[in-house]
Design an enzyme around this catalytic site. Structure first.
Site, PDB file in Angstrom:
ATOM      1  N   THR A  46       6.724  38.443  66.365  1.00 35.48           N
ATOM      2  CA  THR A  46       6.928  37.309  65.463  1.00 35.48           C
ATOM      3  C   THR A  46       5.688  37.064  64.619  1.00 35.48           C
ATOM      4  O   THR A  46       5.784  36.763  63.424  1.00 35.48           O
ATOM      5  CB  THR A  46       7.274  36.044  66.269  1.00 35.48           C
ATOM      6  N   HIS A  49       5.632  39.332  61.726  1.00 43.79           N
ATOM      7  CA  HIS A  49       6.506  38.854  60.653  1.00 43.79           C
ATOM      8  C   HIS A  49       5.792  37.789  59.819  1.00 43.79           C
ATOM      9  O   HIS A  49       5.892  37.771  58.588  1.00 43.79           O
ATOM     10  CB  HIS A  49       7.789  38.266  61.241  1.00 43.79           C
TER      11      HIS A  49
END
Length: 347
Positions: A46, A49
């Site tokens: 994450t 990202h």
């Protein structure tokens, strides 16, 4: 507290990258929050990202914000309505912030709360000296667990949750994907009593790490037909396939190698829709298909502690590098270069 400002990694602008700052305010503590002095924080998919500012991050973050959600440290302050922990306690952080009043929360399924928020995504994160977060997300760690290991309990929990749902004891098990979570899943499957563990990935260095974690068979699906190899070895296919990739090819391959009556656990998140012949892959096989997200609060965390105590579990094989917080760029670069294992930041 004498300190007024702290260092941290800030996602300040809607573009690739992040900023190292030393002038960030120490976060406030609400009545059900705790303030933790971060001792170690690990980089997650994450976080990649967020760093790359992908659509996932664009859809969820409000900038500027400190990110990072895999961490451990010491409690330094508690809100006035906190009774579960006290200053001086050592804790690791659960990523998922439950609302505590929806149907799922009230039926002991807080990890799939209907109003879920995520630390480091919807709320300020842990790539900093301090983090303030709800006490519901604090897991007290035992004195035997060091902070670097404790910072990996959150991703380890994803791996362990998948293995637990796989019911792997005495089974022929395939772990698809040897990123950090998959590597820890390999080790957990060994501790959980899997008879045979096959690890599959497209990178030989990750497969080598899987071997150190306890995999019996290593298959590179880029250079060989993994499904054919598993079927050839077993004669009928794997009892359990656990996918940690979310890759469409891997998912199809995983179902191809699953025996009739077998169990497929889906952990990795696909980037979009995935085509699958349900008649052949699921219905005619009478396959059991289970979706897994996050960690059960706090059953999975307790399982992780038990796994860590097993002499056959080698957490060090899942660590890719340790960096000072200010060297976060080097840590991210190692990940982008494909170096296996978790990258850990030390404030």
């Amino acid at each position: 507290m004498e300190e007024k400002r702290m260092q941290g990694i800030l996602k300040a602008k809607p573009e690739i990258g992040a900023e190292y700052r030393t002038d960030l305010p120490i976060p406030a503590v609400g009545e059900r929050d705790i303030l933790v002095r971060v001792k170690a924080a690990a980089i997650c998919g994450t976080d990649q990202h967020i760093y790359k500012w992908t659509q996932y991050a664009q859809d969820r973050l409000t900038l500027p914000m400190v990110f990072g959600h895999e961490f451990a440290g010491d409690v330094v302050l508690t809100g006035e309505k906190v009774t579960e922990v006290k200053a001086g306690d050592r804790v690791a952080g659960e990523t998922h912030i439950p609302c505590n009043h929806c149907y799922m929360c009230e039926t002991d399924n807080r990890h799939i709360c209907e109003n879920m928020k995520i630390i480091g995504v919807h709320a300020p994160g842990a790539f900093a000296d301090y983090i303030s977060f709800p006490v519901d997300c604090a897991y007290k760690i035992s004195d035997e667990i060091d902070y670097q290991t404790a910072s990996m309990l959150e991703p380890m929990g994803v791996g362990v949750h998948g293995v637990d749902k796989g019911d792997v004891r005495g089974k022929d098990v395939v772990i698809y994907g040897c990123g950090p979570i998959g590597l820890m899943a390999v080790g957990a499957a060994r501790v959980f009593g899997a008879e045979t563990i096959t690890a599959i990935d497209v990178f030989d260095n990750k497969l080598e790490a899987a071997g150190k974690m306890g995999a019996d068979d290593l298959l590179n699906s880029k250079t060989e037909d993994a499904a054919a190899k598993v079927i050839e070895r077993t004669g009928h296919g794997a009892d359990v396939v656990i996918d940690y990739t979310g890759n469409a090819f891997a998912i199809k391959s995983g179902f191809d190698m699953l025996r009739k009556g077998g169990r497929f656990v889906m952990v990795g998140l696909p980037n979009g829709e995935t085509a699958l012949d349900l008649s052949e892959s699921v219905i005619y096989k009478e396959a059991t298909v289970i979706g897994v997200t996050g960690r059960e609060m706090y059953k999975t965390w307790e399982q992780c502690e038990k796994v860590l105590k097993d002499p056959g579990f080698h957490m060090e094989a899942a660590v890719g590098g340790v960096f000072a917080l200010s060297d976060y760029e080097k840590a991210f670069q190692k990940i982008f270069e494909g170096v296996p294992g978790k990258m850990i930041l030390i404030p």
